[in-house]
Design an enzyme around this catalytic site. Structure first.
Site: not given
Length: 599
Positions: A48, A51-54, A56, A164
């Site tokens: 889906l 990004g920088g964190m993971g 989806v 956030d």
């Protein structure tokens, strides 16, 4: 939990798109070659967003419900501090329940790639909707404002700060606004703060006090809420669009631009954007504001008018036809079933367990194994024989094996029913009972929400209410547990490969009511196949401890607050489980109303 057609998951930058497979459902990008195909019980069918964190992933759970599974990047997995923070955040996310928040479906914080799964929410993000269709208008705007405030109130009530909140993190679903989960984002943020000593966030949505070096609080979320509503009403943020340093300067010293915000909301939004957090209302205060009170999602007003596009219900779910096939636990771990005998014995000794075979085989047990006389055990027929559908490789295990119940080593609120061989060389998990969500009443009644997941790809298993028992107290020197069965009755679930997941509730009456101070009760799962006597021995490991925070002596009594469930410590010392939550000396310390509350 993201739009079913157009964009990737909000909160993550758009990935580099590659040509989707012809059969890929709308809005789902194909998996990369190195992406997993399964995470826990979830079957991954595509991406889906990332990004920088993971990443989806679009996924289906064991009941074919659509899910969004967020998996952290490998760069974070070696960071012990990140894993610990992520685990704490997941535990808090599990406790937060509200209509404007995606439902929690599962997580594994200790996996090689930690992940968090929530329900998939179709619809556009606020940012996407404003760019495509313009700002929100009329009752839809007020309903949106109330829904986001309701989500924040639920989050803050659990002692959590979202941190956030911005237009890309709110979905306009057919049922109203949904604020996306925050477990991974906050864990990554805190890790970054630890490493750099700086501030992580998006200029324009960060509160003034954070820029001045203060920690984010619930009032910081309220500030972001004010900016979010101004953006929803006007299509631009209250501090405009400019270079980051200019926006920061405006947040610190300039008054927000609220031109275009309807008069009924303008004062509320203005108070939320106050420079001093002490002058802002909390989220509960927002909900009680006359401008929002009539538009809460629980008031039955329906979806946000003009903000959610109707979504046709397909005759056949394209996600299901595109997803990988179901994969049972046994097939996932077939090679790992054979364990070294020494290692298994050490594991059993370490958990302080007592395991028993009823009548010499797992199909037996003392009378009352099921309410209707039928066997409760998977793979066993009514006359005690091994069922025909048991694979040949497991037949001996089912003929001579022993059923055990013990807390999962990787999750404090999960009990695992396991079948192990007589010599201790093989072990097959049969059912996992997730038992964390619970509540107490003033009279001491304990209610636990249970999710049972059936793991083999053959056979079936029945779960009955009387198999769940409570333990109020263990006296020094006791050999057996003095149990009381759940007050509900009858069969709770019939589990099978076709229906592998069941959700039910158990309620137990305890002796803990009407007392000041803190208290604890242990809840055990005691199927006949695992307990050879009517009362389990004191060292039986198959339980979870439930604590409450009560009231101090002299204070007005009230419903106790639940504390996170923990595994039973059944290890015996001098014949007694001295570290058990229900051990009388331990309970006496809790009941005096003055000891430190359990954490």
């Amino acid at each position: 939990m993201n739009p079913s057609s157009e964009p990737p998951a909000p909160g993550f930058p758009s990935p580099q798109r590659s040509a989707p497979l012809p059969q890929a459902p709308a809005g789902v990008l194909p998996l990369n070659p190195d992406d997993p195909r399964y995470l826990g019980s979830f079957r991954l069918l595509g991406r889906l967003g990332s990004g920088g964190m993971g990443v989806v992933y679009a996924a289906l759970d064991g009941r074919d419900r659509r899910a969004a599974v967020k998996c952290v990047h490998r760069s974070h997995t070696a960071d012990r501090e990140f894993r610990d923070r992520f685990e704490r955040e997941v535990k808090m996310v599990r406790r937060v329940r509200a209509a404007p928040l995606p439902a929690f479906l599962g997580a594994d914080t200790r996996a090689e790639l930690p992940w968090l799964a929530t329900e998939y929410v179709p619809g556009l993000t606020l940012d996407e909707h404003v760019r495509r269709y313009g700002p929100l208008r009329g009752p839809g705007l007020a309903f949106f404002a109330a829904g986001v405030a309701e989500a924040l109130a639920a989050v803050h009530a659990a002692g959590v700060v979202h941190r956030d909140l911005k237009p890309g993190n709110v979905i306009l679903s057919p049922d109203g606004p949904r604020v996306l989960d925050f477990g991974i984002a906050r864990a990554v943020e805190e890790t970054a703060l630890t490493r750099t000593g700086g501030l992580v966030g998006t200029p324009g949505w960060i509160s003034p006090e954070q820029y001045r070096g203060a920690d984010a609080t619930d009032r910081s979320d309220v500030f972001a809420w004010g900016g979010l509503i101004a953006y929803a009403a006007t299509g631009s943020g209250p501090f405009g669009t400019a270079a980051s340093d200019v926006v920061v300067s405006r947040v610190l010293s300039a008054q927000p631009s609220l031109e275009g915000v309807p008069a009924g909301l303008r004062e509320t939004v203005g108070r939320a954007l106050a420079k001093d957090p002490a002058h802002r209302p909390d989220a509960a205060g927002l909900l009680n504001d006359p401008a929002l009170a009539a538009h809460r999602q629980g008031s039955g007003t329906g979806a946000v008018a003009g903000t959610a596009l109707p979504l046709p219900v397909p005759a056949a779910d394209p996600w299901r036809s595109y997803a990988p096939p179901r994969r049972s636990w046994a097939r996932q771990h077939r090679r790992g079933l054979v364990l070294g005998a020494a290692g298994l014995v050490l594991a059993l000794v370490a958990s302080g367990g007592v395991w028993a075979v009823a009548d010499g085989r797992i199909g037996g047990g003392f009378p009352g194994g099921s309410a209707d006389g039928s066997p409760t055990t998977t793979g066993i027929t009514a006359d005690g024989a091994v069922a025909d559908d048991v694979p040949e490789e497991y037949r001996e295990l089912y003929e001579t094996g022993t059923v055990t119940v013990a807390p999962a080593p990787d999750a404090g609120d999960v009990l695992v029913r396991t079948l192990e061989s007589e010599a201790g060389e093989e072990a097959l998990e049969q059912v996992r009972f997730a038992m964390g969500e619970h509540s107490w009443t003033f009279t001491g009644n304990l209610t636990v929400d249970v999710t049972a997941e059936y793991l083999p790809d053959f056979g079936s298993l029945q779960v009955y209410s009387h198999e769940f028992v409570g333990i109020a107290e263990i006296e020094p020197g006791d050999e057996y547990l003095d149990t009381s069965a759940a007050i509900s009755s009858g069969r709770l679930a019939v589990l099978s490969p076709e229906e592998p997941v069941a959700e039910f509730e158990i309620t137990l009456m305890t002796e803990a009511g009407m007392q000041p101070g803190d208290d604890a009760t242990a809840v055990y799962h005691t199927p006949a196949e695992a307990v050879s006597t009517p009362q389990p021995e004191v060292g039986y490991p198959g339980g979870i401890c439930y604590h409450w925070r009560g009231w101090a002596s002299g204070e007005e009594s009230h419903d106790p607050d639940p504390v996170e469930a923990t595994p039973v410590d059944a290890t015996l010392s001098g014949g007694s489980p001295v570290n058990h939550c229900a051990y009388k000396p331990n309970r006496d310390q809790l009941w005096d109303g003055e000891s430190p509350r359990p954490e």
